[in-house]
Design a protein around this motif. Structure first.
Motif, PDB file in Angstrom:
ATOM      1  N   LEU A 204       0.377   0.799   9.338  1.00 62.96           N
ATOM      2  CA  LEU A 204       0.065  -0.348  10.185  1.00 62.96           C
ATOM      3  C   LEU A 204      -0.384   0.110  11.569  1.00 62.96           C
ATOM      4  O   LEU A 204      -1.374  -0.394  12.117  1.00 62.96           O
ATOM      5  CB  LEU A 204       1.283  -1.260  10.276  1.00 62.96           C
ATOM      6  CG  LEU A 204       1.137  -2.561  11.062  1.00 62.96           C
ATOM      7  CD1 LEU A 204       0.039  -3.431  10.471  1.00 62.96           C
ATOM      8  CD2 LEU A 204       2.467  -3.327  11.073  1.00 62.96           C
ATOM      9  N   LYS A 205       0.316   1.074  12.137  1.00 61.35           N
ATOM     10  CA  LYS A 205      -0.067   1.610  13.450  1.00 61.35           C
ATOM     11  C   LYS A 205      -1.438   2.283  13.385  1.00 61.35           C
ATOM     12  O   LYS A 205      -2.263   2.116  14.285  1.00 61.35           O
ATOM     13  CB  LYS A 205       0.982   2.613  13.942  1.00 61.35           C
ATOM     14  CG  LYS A 205       2.308   1.988  14.346  1.00 61.35           C
ATOM     15  CD  LYS A 205       3.231   3.006  14.989  1.00 61.35           C
ATOM     16  CE  LYS A 205       3.636   4.088  14.001  1.00 61.35           C
ATOM     17  NZ  LYS A 205       4.582   5.061  14.623  1.00 61.35           N
TER      18      LYS A 205
ATOM     19  N   ALA B 129       0.820  -1.212   0.000  1.00 61.66           N
ATOM     20  CA  ALA B 129       0.000   0.000   0.000  1.00 61.66           C
ATOM     21  C   ALA B 129       0.852   1.259   0.000  1.00 61.66           C
ATOM     22  O   ALA B 129       0.398   2.324  -0.439  1.00 61.66           O
ATOM     23  CB  ALA B 129      -0.938   0.004   1.208  1.00 61.66           C
ATOM     24  N   ARG B 130       2.080   1.141   0.474  1.00 54.85           N
ATOM     25  CA  ARG B 130       2.990   2.293   0.518  1.00 54.85           C
ATOM     26  C   ARG B 130       4.249   2.034  -0.303  1.00 54.85           C
ATOM     27  O   ARG B 130       5.300   2.622  -0.054  1.00 54.85           O
ATOM     28  CB  ARG B 130       3.352   2.612   1.975  1.00 54.85           C
ATOM     29  CG  ARG B 130       2.162   3.121   2.800  1.00 54.85           C
ATOM     30  CD  ARG B 130       1.609   4.413   2.250  1.00 54.85           C
ATOM     31  NE  ARG B 130       0.429   4.889   2.971  1.00 54.85           N
ATOM     32  CZ  ARG B 130      -0.824   4.666   2.599  1.00 54.85           C
ATOM     33  NH1 ARG B 130      -1.062   3.963   1.502  1.00 54.85           N
ATOM     34  NH2 ARG B 130      -1.834   5.143   3.289  1.00 54.85           N
ATOM     35  N   ASP B 131       4.130   1.150  -1.292  1.00 50.73           N
ATOM     36  CA  ASP B 131       5.228   0.861  -2.225  1.00 50.73           C
ATOM     37  C   ASP B 131       6.548   0.591  -1.517  1.00 50.73           C
ATOM     38  O   ASP B 131       7.613   1.053  -1.925  1.00 50.73           O
ATOM     39  CB  ASP B 131       5.377   2.008  -3.222  1.00 50.73           C
ATOM     40  CG  ASP B 131       4.167   2.145  -4.134  1.00 50.73           C
ATOM     41  OD1 ASP B 131       3.574   1.109  -4.481  1.00 50.73           O
ATOM     42  OD2 ASP B 131       3.813   3.280  -4.486  1.00 50.73           O
ATOM     43  N   PHE B 132       6.448  -0.147  -0.422  1.00 51.40           N
ATOM     44  CA  PHE B 132       7.606  -0.624   0.342  1.00 51.40           C
ATOM     45  C   PHE B 132       8.441   0.504   0.952  1.00 51.40           C
ATOM     46  O   PHE B 132       9.615   0.314   1.255  1.00 51.40           O
ATOM     47  CB  PHE B 132       8.467  -1.568  -0.493  1.00 51.40           C
ATOM     48  CG  PHE B 132       7.909  -2.968  -0.522  1.00 51.40           C
ATOM     49  CD1 PHE B 132       8.446  -3.955   0.282  1.00 51.40           C
ATOM     50  CD2 PHE B 132       6.820  -3.285  -1.330  1.00 51.40           C
ATOM     51  CE1 PHE B 132       7.927  -5.234   0.272  1.00 51.40           C
ATOM     52  CE2 PHE B 132       6.287  -4.564  -1.346  1.00 51.40           C
ATOM     53  CZ  PHE B 132       6.841  -5.545  -0.542  1.00 51.40           C
ATOM     54  N   ASP B 133       7.833   1.653   1.152  1.00 52.03           N
ATOM     55  CA  ASP B 133       8.458   2.688   1.976  1.00 52.03           C
ATOM     56  C   ASP B 133       8.205   2.276   3.427  1.00 52.03           C
ATOM     57  O   ASP B 133       7.071   2.345   3.915  1.00 52.03           O
ATOM     58  CB  ASP B 133       7.831   4.053   1.689  1.00 52.03           C
ATOM     59  CG  ASP B 133       8.484   5.182   2.488  1.00 52.03           C
ATOM     60  OD1 ASP B 133       8.654   5.022   3.711  1.00 52.03           O
ATOM     61  OD2 ASP B 133       8.798   6.229   1.890  1.00 52.03           O
TER      62      ASP B 133
ATOM     63  N   LEU C  91     -11.901  -8.200   2.730  1.00 54.98           N
ATOM     64  CA  LEU C  91     -11.934  -9.361   1.844  1.00 54.98           C
ATOM     65  C   LEU C  91     -11.141  -9.125   0.561  1.00 54.98           C
ATOM     66  O   LEU C  91     -10.353  -9.975   0.149  1.00 54.98           O
ATOM     67  CB  LEU C  91     -13.386  -9.722   1.515  1.00 54.98           C
ATOM     68  CG  LEU C  91     -14.204 -10.306   2.679  1.00 54.98           C
ATOM     69  CD1 LEU C  91     -15.653 -10.517   2.259  1.00 54.98           C
ATOM     70  CD2 LEU C  91     -13.597 -11.605   3.177  1.00 54.98           C
ATOM     71  N   ILE C  92     -11.321  -7.975  -0.056  1.00 59.63           N
ATOM     72  CA  ILE C  92     -10.645  -7.762  -1.343  1.00 59.63           C
ATOM     73  C   ILE C  92      -9.162  -7.451  -1.179  1.00 59.63           C
ATOM     74  O   ILE C  92      -8.387  -7.661  -2.114  1.00 59.63           O
ATOM     75  CB  ILE C  92     -11.342  -6.669  -2.183  1.00 59.63           C
ATOM     76  CG1 ILE C  92     -11.274  -5.300  -1.494  1.00 59.63           C
ATOM     77  CG2 ILE C  92     -12.782  -7.056  -2.486  1.00 59.63           C
ATOM     78  CD1 ILE C  92     -11.885  -4.179  -2.338  1.00 59.63           C
ATOM     79  N   VAL C  93      -8.756  -6.967   0.008  1.00 58.90           N
ATOM     80  CA  VAL C  93      -7.340  -6.657   0.195  1.00 58.90           C
ATOM     81  C   VAL C  93      -6.495  -7.923   0.277  1.00 58.90           C
ATOM     82  O   VAL C  93      -5.262  -7.859   0.224  1.00 58.90           O
ATOM     83  CB  VAL C  93      -7.130  -5.777   1.447  1.00 58.90           C
ATOM     84  CG1 VAL C  93      -7.201  -6.604   2.736  1.00 58.90           C
ATOM     85  CG2 VAL C  93      -5.796  -5.031   1.370  1.00 58.90           C
TER      86      VAL C  93
ATOM     87  N   SER D  22      -5.431   4.872   7.078  1.00 55.91           N
ATOM     88  CA  SER D  22      -5.759   3.920   8.143  1.00 55.91           C
ATOM     89  C   SER D  22      -6.173   2.553   7.631  1.00 55.91           C
ATOM     90  O   SER D  22      -6.554   1.700   8.426  1.00 55.91           O
ATOM     91  CB  SER D  22      -6.877   4.481   9.042  1.00 55.91           C
ATOM     92  OG  SER D  22      -6.437   5.609   9.763  1.00 55.91           O
ATOM     93  N   PHE D  23      -6.111   2.348   6.315  1.00 57.08           N
ATOM     94  CA  PHE D  23      -6.410   1.022   5.775  1.00 57.08           C
ATOM     95  C   PHE D  23      -5.488   0.758   4.591  1.00 57.08           C
ATOM     96  O   PHE D  23      -5.254   1.650   3.773  1.00 57.08           O
ATOM     97  CB  PHE D  23      -7.875   0.910   5.328  1.00 57.08           C
ATOM     98  CG  PHE D  23      -8.297  -0.524   5.138  1.00 57.08           C
ATOM     99  CD1 PHE D  23      -8.788  -1.256   6.204  1.00 57.08           C
ATOM    100  CD2 PHE D  23      -8.150  -1.156   3.908  1.00 57.08           C
ATOM    101  CE1 PHE D  23      -9.129  -2.595   6.050  1.00 57.08           C
ATOM    102  CE2 PHE D  23      -8.481  -2.492   3.746  1.00 57.08           C
ATOM    103  CZ  PHE D  23      -8.976  -3.209   4.821  1.00 57.08           C
ATOM    104  N   PRO D  24      -4.967  -0.483   4.476  1.00 54.33           N
ATOM    105  CA  PRO D  24      -3.953  -0.776   3.452  1.00 54.33           C
ATOM    106  C   PRO D  24      -4.505  -1.040   2.051  1.00 54.33           C
ATOM    107  O   PRO D  24      -4.241  -2.074   1.438  1.00 54.33           O
ATOM    108  CB  PRO D  24      -3.265  -2.025   4.019  1.00 54.33           C
ATOM    109  CG  PRO D  24      -4.346  -2.730   4.764  1.00 54.33           C
ATOM    110  CD  PRO D  24      -5.146  -1.630   5.404  1.00 54.33           C
ATOM    111  N   LEU D  25      -5.293  -0.104   1.544  1.00 54.90           N
ATOM    112  CA  LEU D  25      -5.754  -0.148   0.163  1.00 54.90           C
ATOM    113  C   LEU D  25      -5.467   1.187  -0.495  1.00 54.90           C
ATOM    114  O   LEU D  25      -5.716   2.247   0.099  1.00 54.90           O
ATOM    115  CB  LEU D  25      -7.261  -0.418   0.097  1.00 54.90           C
ATOM    116  CG  LEU D  25      -7.729  -1.876   0.092  1.00 54.90           C
ATOM    117  CD1 LEU D  25      -9.254  -1.928   0.087  1.00 54.90           C
ATOM    118  CD2 LEU D  25      -7.169  -2.643  -1.100  1.00 54.90           C
TER     119      LEU D  25
END
Length: 278
Positions: free
Chosen positions: A70-71, A58-62, A142-144, A186-189
């Motif tokens: 995540l926090k 979600a953050r292109d591995f930064d 579900l979709i993530v 606040s969400f990894p999408l």
């Protein structure tokens, strides 16, 4: 002269790799190290690689941005028990059966997953804004799981036909802030686009309450199509829309039923996700 050795893969290159690639392990190890050092909850420390990778992608591995995301995810879940404590399908079955949400069968040209929400199918006398929010969270969880969705994000279409004051009254400043938090950090999408159609004048008051909490990037990805929307919406989503929005292959009823079936079959997974902040 010795040849220069290639450096480590860049973020987008890492995002494109499969979960089992050994090149992803250093980033995963660092994320786990930060979690242990911060005294993270046991649920986070037990997280699988697949779970942590959605934050990295979600953050292109930064790593700094992924760790913050995540926090924020755990913080948002902990502070929103009225939405996130019970993700059992039965809590949203009524909304699903009402045809409020459908997921398009095909991705758009950029690989994004496309969701359609229909406000006219949300009866605020029956379902609260928290029920609506919970369905969105369940859908997102579900979709993530899909690697392609982690890589290419989502786009959402909100059909605001039928929006009334009874809907607007449920969007308090507190709710507006929670909505904005999920859309931003606040969400990894990756939210690649938000498309509003049939938006009435009274909706703009609600939008003006949410807008200050949004990042400039998200604001730039919001498209207002109005009531004469079919041509402009089709330009963004050619050949994948349902019949009701100018498509030719399937109806909203079809995809709403398909998504209802998928959610109901995901009961065990959703039950495990409900416990993730503990």
């Amino acid at each position: 002269m010795a040849e220069a050795r290639p450096g480590p893969p860049a973020g987008l290159q890492l995002s494109a790799l499969p979960d089992h690639s050994p090149l992803l392990q250093p980033s995963l190890a660092e994320l786990r190290r930060r979690a242990r050092a911060a005294g993270a909850p046991a649920g986070l420390l037990r997280s699988t690689d697949a779970f942590l990778l959605r934050f990295l992608r979600a953050r292109d591995f930064d790593l700094d941005l992924a760790w913050r995301l995540l926090k924020n995810y755990y913080k948002w879940r902990a502070e929103s028990p009225e939405i996130s404590a019970d993700l059992h399908p039965r809590s949203v079955l009524g909304l699903l059966r009402a045809g409020y949400l459908g997921i398009l069968r095909d991705r758009d040209r950029t690989g994004s997953k496309v969701l359609i929400y229909r406000i006219a199918h949300w009866d605020p006398k029956v379902f609260t804004v928290y029920d609506v929010f919970r369905l969105s969270l369940i859908t997102s969880e579900l979709i993530v799981q899909e690697v392609e969705t982690q890589q290419n994000g989502i786009k959402a279409v909100f059909d605001l036909e039928g929006w009334h004051f009874s809907h607007a009254f449920q969007i308090t400043p507190s709710v507006a802030k929670k909505i904005a938090a999920v859309l931003t950090d606040s969400f990894p999408l990756k939210v690649r686009g938000i498309h509003l159609i049939n938006e009435p004048i009274i909706f703009h008051a609600v939008f003006s309450m949410i807008k200050p909490f949004l990042t400039e990037k998200i604001k730039e990805r919001i498209h207002m199509h109005g009531t004469n929307y079919k041509r402009s919406l089709h330009q963004h989503f050619p050949d994948i829309l349902p019949l009701e929005y100018g498509g030719e292959q399937f109806s909203m009823e079809d995809i709403c039923q398909e998504w209802t079936n998928f959610v109901m079959k995901s009961e065990n997974y959703l039950s495990s996700i409900s416990q993730i902040i503990q």
